[in-house]
Design a protein around this motif. Structure first.
Motif, PDB file in Angstrom:
ATOM      1  N   GLY A  97      22.337 -21.871  24.419  1.00 54.05           N
ATOM      2  CA  GLY A  97      23.144 -22.369  23.273  1.00 54.05           C
ATOM      3  C   GLY A  97      24.697 -21.455  23.807  1.00 54.05           C
ATOM      4  O   GLY A  97      24.399 -20.917  24.757  1.00 54.05           O
ATOM      5  N   HIS A  98      24.935 -21.870  22.785  1.00 49.95           N
ATOM      6  CA  HIS A  98      26.554 -20.749  23.914  1.00 49.95           C
ATOM      7  C   HIS A  98      27.290 -20.079  22.069  1.00 49.95           C
ATOM      8  O   HIS A  98      27.086 -20.749  21.351  1.00 49.95           O
ATOM      9  N   LEU A  99      27.590 -19.359  22.266  1.00 52.95           N
ATOM     10  CA  LEU A  99      28.858 -18.126  21.749  1.00 52.95           C
ATOM     11  C   LEU A  99      29.809 -17.900  21.380  1.00 52.95           C
ATOM     12  O   LEU A  99      30.589 -17.363  23.422  1.00 52.95           O
ATOM     13  N   PHE A 100      30.752 -18.643  20.889  1.00 51.03           N
ATOM     14  CA  PHE A 100      32.281 -18.323  20.832  1.00 51.03           C
ATOM     15  C   PHE A 100      32.448 -17.095  19.876  1.00 51.03           C
ATOM     16  O   PHE A 100      32.380 -17.096  18.703  1.00 51.03           O
ATOM     17  N   LEU A 101      33.393 -16.021  20.414  1.00 48.85           N
ATOM     18  CA  LEU A 101      33.838 -15.358  19.348  1.00 48.85           C
ATOM     19  C   LEU A 101      35.539 -14.859  19.596  1.00 48.85           C
ATOM     20  O   LEU A 101      36.091 -15.992  20.742  1.00 48.85           O
ATOM     21  N   GLY A 102      36.095 -14.069  19.090  1.00 45.90           N
ATOM     22  CA  GLY A 102      38.153 -14.080  19.508  1.00 45.90           C
ATOM     23  C   GLY A 102      38.079 -13.913  20.801  1.00 45.90           C
ATOM     24  O   GLY A 102      38.019 -12.728  21.503  1.00 45.90           O
ATOM     25  N   HIS A 103      39.470 -13.625  20.121  1.00 45.30           N
ATOM     26  CA  HIS A 103      40.564 -13.709  21.714  1.00 45.30           C
ATOM     27  C   HIS A 103      40.315 -11.824  22.183  1.00 45.30           C
ATOM     28  O   HIS A 103      40.727 -11.470  23.850  1.00 45.30           O
ATOM     29  N   SER A 104      40.436 -10.906  20.705  1.00 39.60           N
ATOM     30  CA  SER A 104      40.405  -9.255  21.094  1.00 39.60           C
ATOM     31  C   SER A 104      39.085  -9.302  20.988  1.00 39.60           C
ATOM     32  O   SER A 104      38.797  -7.477  20.869  1.00 39.60           O
TER      33      SER A 104
ATOM     34  N   SER B 272      22.041  -8.658  28.446  1.00 42.24           N
ATOM     35  CA  SER B 272      21.865  -9.508  29.686  1.00 42.24           C
ATOM     36  C   SER B 272      21.277 -10.582  29.104  1.00 42.24           C
ATOM     37  O   SER B 272      21.034 -11.534  29.869  1.00 42.24           O
ATOM     38  N   GLU B 273      21.093 -11.024  27.793  1.00 45.36           N
ATOM     39  CA  GLU B 273      20.743 -12.277  26.890  1.00 45.36           C
ATOM     40  C   GLU B 273      21.867 -12.909  27.052  1.00 45.36           C
ATOM     41  O   GLU B 273      21.148 -14.487  26.902  1.00 45.36           O
ATOM     42  N   PHE B 274      23.085 -12.377  27.440  1.00 48.25           N
ATOM     43  CA  PHE B 274      23.761 -13.736  27.185  1.00 48.25           C
ATOM     44  C   PHE B 274      24.803 -13.570  28.626  1.00 48.25           C
ATOM     45  O   PHE B 274      24.847 -12.983  29.084  1.00 48.25           O
ATOM     46  N   LYS B 275      25.306 -14.388  29.279  1.00 48.79           N
ATOM     47  CA  LYS B 275      25.958 -15.117  30.241  1.00 48.79           C
ATOM     48  C   LYS B 275      27.752 -14.801  30.231  1.00 48.79           C
ATOM     49  O   LYS B 275      28.131 -15.873  29.013  1.00 48.79           O
ATOM     50  N   ASN B 276      27.997 -14.841  30.496  1.00 49.17           N
ATOM     51  CA  ASN B 276      30.028 -13.911  30.247  1.00 49.17           C
ATOM     52  C   ASN B 276      30.026 -15.011  31.296  1.00 49.17           C
ATOM     53  O   ASN B 276      30.358 -15.505  32.063  1.00 49.17           O
ATOM     54  N   LEU B 277      31.032 -16.679  30.273  1.00 47.89           N
ATOM     55  CA  LEU B 277      31.686 -17.441  30.999  1.00 47.89           C
ATOM     56  C   LEU B 277      32.934 -17.661  30.723  1.00 47.89           C
ATOM     57  O   LEU B 277      33.796 -18.335  31.146  1.00 47.89           O
ATOM     58  N   GLY B 278      33.714 -16.033  30.462  1.00 45.40           N
ATOM     59  CA  GLY B 278      35.217 -15.583  30.349  1.00 45.40           C
ATOM     60  C   GLY B 278      35.885 -16.343  29.486  1.00 45.40           C
ATOM     61  O   GLY B 278      35.002 -17.305  28.599  1.00 45.40           O
TER      62      GLY B 278
ATOM     63  N   TYR C 213      30.592 -17.112  25.197  1.00 48.71           N
ATOM     64  CA  TYR C 213      29.091 -16.996  25.936  1.00 48.71           C
ATOM     65  C   TYR C 213      27.882 -18.150  25.822  1.00 48.71           C
ATOM     66  O   TYR C 213      27.725 -19.008  25.410  1.00 48.71           O
ATOM     67  N   GLN C 214      27.166 -17.964  26.870  1.00 51.34           N
ATOM     68  CA  GLN C 214      26.190 -18.228  26.399  1.00 51.34           C
ATOM     69  C   GLN C 214      25.173 -18.096  27.201  1.00 51.34           C
ATOM     70  O   GLN C 214      24.410 -17.154  27.537  1.00 51.34           O
ATOM     71  N   LYS C 215      23.749 -18.077  25.798  1.00 52.15           N
ATOM     72  CA  LYS C 215      22.655 -17.536  26.057  1.00 52.15           C
ATOM     73  C   LYS C 215      21.785 -17.958  27.389  1.00 52.15           C
ATOM     74  O   LYS C 215      21.826 -18.868  27.535  1.00 52.15           O
ATOM     75  N   VAL C 216      21.403 -17.082  27.908  1.00 51.65           N
ATOM     76  CA  VAL C 216      20.540 -17.374  29.154  1.00 51.65           C
ATOM     77  C   VAL C 216      19.132 -17.605  29.318  1.00 51.65           C
ATOM     78  O   VAL C 216      18.189 -17.136  27.821  1.00 51.65           O
ATOM     79  N   ALA C 217      18.249 -18.752  29.282  1.00 54.59           N
ATOM     80  CA  ALA C 217      17.435 -19.339  29.755  1.00 54.59           C
ATOM     81  C   ALA C 217      15.906 -18.245  29.713  1.00 54.59           C
ATOM     82  O   ALA C 217      16.494 -17.112  30.472  1.00 54.59           O
TER      83      ALA C 217
END
Length: 273
Positions: free
Chosen positions: A242-249, A257-263, A267-271
């Motif tokens: 699943g995907h998590l979107f945070l604010g620009h700041s 480590s449970e999330f992969k930083n997509l830039g 962020y995407q949850k690591v399977a």
């Protein structure tokens, strides 16, 4: 000379109440903001100073506490704010969901800290027509502030609010007032979003998992411990990958480590292996 006296002790007590209720950290640089927002409540209640207001808050907590929190929480939003997030959702996330969820045909999106509704309505506009008929696609929009939530549900915006929207979105999803000064969200768009009041730091009533969570410009007000707890809870309620979107700041530490930083604060949850 200010209209109402706000002592250091008063400010510390307000900061403590806000932190304990919703995890928002009010540093000294927020003192003017706290003054201006709570001064309105003091005037409304015909009180003399902040100490009187805090005494009133203590003795009338059930009636006043919601107004107290509503006055403090910051609400700044716009349609298609940080457009790259919606572009990524459309071009990268949706095709993956069409594949991963082809059996269940179920998609759940959560706008956490939805403010006056611009974000969840943008999500609904973005997702329109991307899933075949027969798919169960739902958007949950939550906020701590009951006042902005009421405004979001009603879905009426000034011409300035919709200034950044493309003309085809305005025509498709909004009804323009006769004087041209306001725009009302059409019922067709309204019914795509389910609004609910929710304190992110309390128990969540949702039972199923979410494929996408937007929590933008919310955790900026939390301290690190509160943020870390929230990120772990988001991970738990997100579907695999699943995907998590945070604010620009906002950002997430490498220790998550449970999330992969997509830039670009995506962020995407690591399977699970």
């Amino acid at each position: 000379m200010k209209e109402f006296l706000l002592t250091d002790s008063d400010f510390k007590k307000i900061a403590s109440l806000v932190y304990n209720a919703c995890g928002i950290v009010l540093g000294d640089h927020k003192r003017e903001m706290v003054y201006s927002r709570l001064a309105r409540r003091i005037r409304t209640l015909n009180l003399a100073n902040f100490k009187q207001y805090l005494d009133y808050l203590e003795t009338h907590k059930e009636q006043e506490f919601s107004d107290f929190i509503n006055a403090i929480t910051t609400n700044l939003t716009s349609f298609f704010r940080e457009p790259h997030h919606f572009e990524y959702l459309k071009s990268e996330v949706v095709p993956k969901l069409l594949l991963a969820n082809r059996t269940s045909k179920r998609v759940r999106v959560w706008s956490a800290g939805c403010s006056t509704g611009e974000e969840p309505y943008t999500l609904a506009m973005t997702l329109e027509g991307l899933f075949p008929s027969g798919w169960d696609v739902k958007i949950l929009a939550t906020d701590l502030d009951s006042n902005v939530l009421s405004k979001a549900q009603y879905g009426s915006y000034t011409a300035a609010n919709v200034n950044g929207l493309e003309s085809h979105h305005l025509k498709r999803w909004f009804l323009k007032s006769k004087n041209g000064e306001s725009y009302k969200v059409k019922p067709e768009l309204q019914k795509k979003v389910h609004f609910k009041r929710l304190n992110l730091l309390q128990q969540w009533p949702m039972s199923g998992s979410f494929d996408v969570i937007f929590c933008r410009n919310v955790v900026i007000y939390f301290d690190k411990e509160t943020k870390d707890q929230l990120f772990k809870r988001y991970c738990d309620i997100l579907a695999p990958r699943g995907h998590l979107f945070l604010g620009h700041s906002e950002s997430m530490g490498k220790e998550h480590s449970e999330f992969k930083n997509l830039g670009k604060t995506m962020y995407q949850k690591v399977a699970d292996e």
